[in-house]
Write an enzyme that holds these catalytic residues in place. Sequence first.
Site, short mmCIF file in Angstrom:
data_model
loop_
_atom_site.label_atom_id
_atom_site.label_comp_id
_atom_site.label_asym_id
_atom_site.label_seq_id
_atom_site.Cartn_x
_atom_site.Cartn_y
_atom_site.Cartn_z
N GLU A 27 -6.32 8.40 0.35
CA GLU A 27 -7.00 8.15 1.61
C GLU A 27 -8.46 8.57 1.50
OE1 GLU A 27 -5.00 9.80 5.03
OE2 GLU A 27 -6.52 9.05 6.41
N ASN A 72 -4.77 7.88 8.72
CA ASN A 72 -5.50 7.85 9.98
C ASN A 72 -6.88 7.20 9.80
OD1 ASN A 72 -3.35 9.27 11.07
ND2 ASN A 72 -4.33 11.27 10.86
N ASN A 172 -1.35 2.00 10.58
CA ASN A 172 -0.84 3.32 10.18
C ASN A 172 -0.46 4.13 11.41
OD1 ASN A 172 -0.64 5.75 8.28
ND2 ASN A 172 -2.14 6.48 9.77
N GLU A 173 0.73 4.70 11.40
CA GLU A 173 1.19 5.65 12.44
C GLU A 173 0.75 5.25 13.84
OE1 GLU A 173 0.27 9.71 11.34
OE2 GLU A 173 1.80 9.71 9.79
N TYR A 244 6.40 15.33 6.94
CA TYR A 244 5.74 16.48 6.31
C TYR A 244 6.51 17.74 6.69
CZ TYR A 244 1.77 13.38 5.42
OH TYR A 244 0.97 12.36 4.97
N GLU A 292 4.73 8.23 3.37
CA GLU A 292 4.03 9.52 3.40
C GLU A 292 5.08 10.62 3.44
OE1 GLU A 292 0.82 10.27 6.15
OE2 GLU A 292 0.20 8.17 6.12
N GLN A 347 -0.55 13.33 -0.86
CA GLN A 347 -1.31 12.23 -1.42
C GLN A 347 -1.42 12.43 -2.93
OE1 GLN A 347 -4.86 11.35 0.83
NE2 GLN A 347 -3.83 11.55 2.81
#
Length: 499
Positions: A27, A72, A172-173, A244, A292, A347
């Site tokens: 990212e 993000n 994304n998200e 996460y 992720e 990542q």
Amino acid sequence: MKKAKISIDKHGIVSDVDPRIYGSFLEHLGRAVYEGIYQPGQCTADEQGFRRDTLEVIRELNVPVIRYPGGNFVSGYRWEDGTGPKDQRPSRLDLAWSTVETNEFGLNEFMDWCKKANISPMMAINLGTRGIESAMDILDYCNHPSGTYWSDLRIKHGYKDPHNIKLWCLGNEMDGPWQMGHKTAYEYGRLANEVGAVMKRYDPTLELVACGSSGIHMKTFGEWEREVLTECYGVADYISLHMYWRNDDKDTPRFLAESVNMDRFISEVVSICDYVKSRKQSKKQVNLSFDEWNPWYHNRHAPIEAWSRHPHQEEELYNMEDALLVGSALITLLRHADRVKIACMAQLVNVIAPIMTSDNHVWRQTIFYPYMHVSTMGLGRVLNTLVDTPTYECSVSDHAPYLDSVVVENEEEETLTVFAVNKSEEESMELSCDLRQYADYTVAEHLVLENSDRYAVNTEEDPFRVVPQTGGISKNDKGNFTAVLNPLSWNVIRLKKTR
Ligand code: AHR
């Protein structure tokens, strides 16, 4: 000593492993791109400014696919900013991470880097502040041979051949209130469907990933997937999952049991995909992209100087027990190889990453090793491994297993590989398995990652404190397989057919 047993059957196959479950994520965040993989003038940098030292270590991970440019970040990104002559590229505010993006590195540099790294792109498009039109434009720029405004612009930028990117993330998200352009499930599902439809009108062979929940703890989890898929089932090939883990309270048993939550997350998303499939009476199966995942708590959202350029941001220092959870997570992904076809550790470099860099050095964090072991030795087919293990009680589960394990067979190489984590803090574990179908296989190697200090880390000054060792104890005596798994250890036991 604890005792555990696994059972496999040569013909009981979960699935072939899609190598893309060993994907990664890059990212525009902190020092992931800038200083991580791209640092013109650095002592190993090539003519394009790509760090050769980082590339060399990345190659060890055998990464098949990499998600880019966010995260993000992508939800406010204008991809055109990162194309064309570098001295004409604008700097812009990145409101996702409160920094300034200089755009020196962009789409074409990323594609050049992918070629050098031998990694396929997984390109995310901005469905936060943008929509159908910019998705059509980036697709034209990347994949159309020539003769249109965008494809001719790519050629003018020095890229005669199309990039031919096949795998795309639709945003994304989008379920997260923190996301720029956050949407309800219905709003997002409709948009994903419209964008996916124009993309597939151009090329029906594209593979598209719709946004699922950004965590199993989201209040909208479940209903989000149902509603999104109801809207875009026709165009979505995969739905994403993100997860996460934190261990701020240093509760090792609970932390290591988080793989139970990951397992549950996967099973529940599979059920929802199949529910929508049956409601639609569709023949198509939507699979999972776990794009992720990682522990993230050591330095999460530590303050930075606002609006600076590539600051030290989200730099996690991973310890031994983080590596154990990463091992368990990889085992969990493998055990679901029939439905999880893509997964990306979040990542790759410097940001929540297995690899760290300074101006002059590159080093491997503890979590690097299970990732490398599985991505290089976990190819082939996953056997259905029945696990009989002692369990313990914690806040995640009343029956958290002490043992996580999976077996992968590679017919071509005539190997059988057992990946196993012993989560017991004090006791070794004797693992046994009836391997009479593989009586002619002998243990070629038993690698162990462990440390007497579960908080041990690798740093620039001490980069090899936590590294795998050979010499674990295991044997296959005419089909009676036994191994000793030390407390809090990650194990890779490789059996090979004898001639
Ligand atoms: O990987 C870091 C961030 O975590 C990503 O930008 C976002 O998608 C997630 O919340």
